[in-house]
Design a protein around this motif. Sequence first.
Motif, mmCIF file in Angstrom:
data_model
loop_
_atom_site.group_PDB
_atom_site.id
_atom_site.type_symbol
_atom_site.label_atom_id
_atom_site.label_comp_id
_atom_site.label_asym_id
_atom_site.label_seq_id
_atom_site.Cartn_x
_atom_site.Cartn_y
_atom_site.Cartn_z
ATOM 1 N N GLY A 18 -8.276 3.523 13.471
ATOM 2 C CA GLY A 18 -8.000 1.908 13.375
ATOM 3 C C GLY A 18 -8.640 0.516 12.892
ATOM 4 N N SER A 19 -10.387 1.086 12.941
ATOM 5 C CA SER A 19 -10.166 0.132 12.534
ATOM 6 C C SER A 19 -10.971 0.004 10.117
ATOM 7 C CB SER A 19 -11.719 0.011 13.006
ATOM 8 O OG SER A 19 -12.692 -0.032 14.510
ATOM 9 N N ALA A 20 -10.617 1.665 10.015
ATOM 10 C CA ALA A 20 -10.405 1.670 8.944
ATOM 11 C C ALA A 20 -10.156 0.858 7.990
ATOM 12 C CB ALA A 20 -10.287 3.106 8.533
ATOM 13 N N ALA A 21 -8.515 1.144 8.769
ATOM 14 C CA ALA A 21 -6.939 0.297 8.507
ATOM 15 C C ALA A 21 -7.141 -1.323 8.023
ATOM 16 C CB ALA A 21 -5.848 0.571 8.673
ATOM 17 N N ILE A 22 -7.781 -1.618 9.072
ATOM 18 C CA ILE A 22 -8.218 -2.887 9.012
ATOM 19 C C ILE A 22 -8.899 -3.572 8.287
ATOM 20 C CG2 ILE A 22 -8.717 -5.132 10.916
ATOM 21 C CD1 ILE A 22 -6.860 -3.739 13.303
ATOM 22 N N TRP A 23 -10.200 -2.742 7.956
ATOM 23 C CA TRP A 23 -11.282 -2.627 7.207
ATOM 24 C C TRP A 23 -10.957 -3.175 5.580
ATOM 25 C CZ3 TRP A 23 -15.239 1.192 5.347
ATOM 26 C CH2 TRP A 23 -16.447 0.423 5.112
ATOM 27 N N GLN A 24 -9.562 -2.082 5.009
ATOM 28 C CA GLN A 24 -8.881 -1.541 4.136
ATOM 29 C C GLN A 24 -8.250 -3.824 3.780
ATOM 30 O OE1 GLN A 24 -5.557 0.588 3.233
ATOM 31 N NE2 GLN A 24 -6.980 1.501 1.925
ATOM 32 N N TYR A 25 -7.227 -3.601 4.913
ATOM 33 C CA TYR A 25 -7.080 -5.132 4.713
ATOM 34 C C TYR A 25 -6.922 -5.852 4.476
ATOM 35 C CZ TYR A 25 -4.132 -8.494 6.477
ATOM 36 O OH TYR A 25 -3.684 -10.376 6.760
ATOM 37 N N GLU A 26 -8.447 -5.846 5.286
ATOM 38 C CA GLU A 26 -9.053 -6.959 4.886
ATOM 39 C C GLU A 26 -9.940 -7.644 3.795
ATOM 40 O OE1 GLU A 26 -9.836 -9.732 7.254
ATOM 41 O OE2 GLU A 26 -8.713 -9.618 8.198
ATOM 42 N N SER A 27 -10.600 -6.489 2.925
ATOM 43 C CA SER A 27 -10.956 -6.007 1.679
ATOM 44 C C SER A 27 -9.749 -6.737 0.720
ATOM 45 C CB SER A 27 -11.331 -4.315 1.870
ATOM 46 O OG SER A 27 -12.352 -3.587 2.460
ATOM 47 N N LEU A 28 -8.569 -5.846 1.091
ATOM 48 C CA LEU A 28 -7.979 -6.496 0.039
ATOM 49 C C LEU A 28 -7.517 -7.659 -0.051
ATOM 50 C CD1 LEU A 28 -5.271 -3.452 0.091
ATOM 51 C CD2 LEU A 28 -6.711 -3.515 -1.761
ATOM 52 N N LYS A 29 -7.437 -8.444 1.226
ATOM 53 C CA LYS A 29 -7.217 -10.011 1.048
ATOM 54 C C LYS A 29 -8.548 -10.382 0.911
ATOM 55 C CE LYS A 29 -6.503 -12.975 4.647
ATOM 56 N NZ LYS A 29 -4.434 -13.551 4.229
ATOM 57 N N SER A 30 -9.874 -9.774 1.188
ATOM 58 C CA SER A 30 -11.147 -10.666 0.438
ATOM 59 C C SER A 30 -10.688 -11.052 -1.016
ATOM 60 C CB SER A 30 -11.743 -11.346 0.943
ATOM 61 O OG SER A 30 -12.359 -9.329 1.027
ATOM 62 N N ARG A 31 -10.148 -9.786 -1.522
ATOM 63 C CA ARG A 31 -10.948 -9.180 -3.245
ATOM 64 C C ARG A 31 -10.370 -10.465 -4.305
ATOM 65 N NH1 ARG A 31 -9.664 -3.425 -4.200
ATOM 66 N NH2 ARG A 31 -10.846 -2.787 -2.582
ATOM 67 N N VAL A 32 -8.831 -10.565 -3.224
ATOM 68 C CA VAL A 32 -8.261 -12.050 -4.286
ATOM 69 C C VAL A 32 -8.470 -13.410 -4.051
ATOM 70 C CG1 VAL A 32 -6.100 -12.602 -4.419
ATOM 71 C CG2 VAL A 32 -5.974 -10.569 -3.710
ATOM 72 N N GLN A 33 -9.202 -13.853 -2.762
ATOM 73 C CA GLN A 33 -10.003 -14.819 -2.605
ATOM 74 C C GLN A 33 -11.337 -14.612 -3.405
ATOM 75 O OE1 GLN A 33 -10.310 -14.849 1.185
ATOM 76 N NE2 GLN A 33 -8.006 -15.532 1.940
ATOM 77 N N SER A 34 -12.194 -14.034 -3.105
ATOM 78 C CA SER A 34 -13.498 -13.728 -4.254
ATOM 79 C C SER A 34 -13.083 -13.535 -5.628
ATOM 80 C CB SER A 34 -13.771 -12.266 -3.683
ATOM 81 O OG SER A 34 -13.423 -11.294 -3.837
ATOM 82 N N TYR A 35 -12.300 -13.261 -5.896
ATOM 83 C CA TYR A 35 -11.821 -12.839 -7.998
ATOM 84 C C TYR A 35 -12.547 -14.451 -7.819
ATOM 85 C CZ TYR A 35 -10.027 -13.108 -12.211
ATOM 86 O OH TYR A 35 -9.719 -12.948 -13.443
#
Length: 372
Positions: free
Chosen positions: A104-121
Amino acid sequence: MSLARCILIHNTLLISRFVFCFARFNLYTQQRCGFRKAAKKVEPKRGSVEEAGQTHTEVAESLTPKRVAPPPPAPPTPTMPPRAFGRLVKPLVFTIGFTGCSFGSAAIWQYESLKSRVQSYFDEVRADWLEKIRPQKQGDLRKQINQWWNSLSEGQRTVTGIIAINALVFCCWRVPAFQRFMVTYFTSNPASKALCLPMVLSTFSHYSLFHMAANMYVLWSFSSSIVSMLGKEQFMAVYMSAGAISTFMSYVCKTATGRLGPSLGASGAIMTVLAAVCTKMPEAKLAIIFLPMYTFTAGNALKAIVALDTAGLVLGWKLFDHAAHLGGALFGIWYVLYGHELIWKNREPLVKLWHDFRTRGPGGGGGGSGSL
């Protein structure tokens, strides 16, 4: 007096002397043995009566005919009472719960990573622009570290943190004041008071430098393959769950056989990594570091490892925790064949729930997607 009479008297005196000497020896022996002489009463000294009484008891026991006792039976093989299996209920619940929380934590971690990847671009673009206009520093240590870090694969960067934690725990074993704490919480033993936390903490614990170096080398070698196959988030969930699952398998086998004892090391979790890679890519060529000229397929290597650990478990070899190795290998095989479909691909409801929570929370803008 005639010669015959003199000889008779002389012989009589010799016989009397001989009898007297024998009587003294016998009396001395009987006194030591506690027997009393009726013909001659001797006043014993103070304390001799008690000594004679004690000797009499000992000798009487020694002279009493005793039955030859049969040889004692061989000591029974130590076995755990049936109620000891009740201690495994709590570790079982912990293993299931910890595995669920890891994924469950890994799934949320992946979601946050994808979400922040666009913002960090845009931040990366801005950083590159500033880097071009900023004067370059020669010999900057931080820049050299960044270059080394960027040269690593994603899998190597992922396991670097695991290796650092193992090194830190290894250093803690060298501190005498930490010994009791380390034995309690960083070694797994079904007979210990602490059962649940050591199932995970012992995965990062090594007492021997060679043991830690060998495990970390294998993990580093297979890190690129396993992370490219699963992704860093899913890999961490599998690795953490493998530590708890392999330790629980060790608990079960130790309790069933009565061979209790502490175990530590990342071997169980690393066996999961090996089994997953070898199952996914059975035709990949592997080689031993000391014998690079001899290559073999990953599928054959996995079969040999499973056969070796099975033999060690059946024959009771004590050099390694074969139950933990076998449990980790079986979990890795199962996850590649069935677990990925049953667990990871069904994470969408949890991710959607987390997305709704994030968009309703402060600072949420709904920038993420509910389906990954």
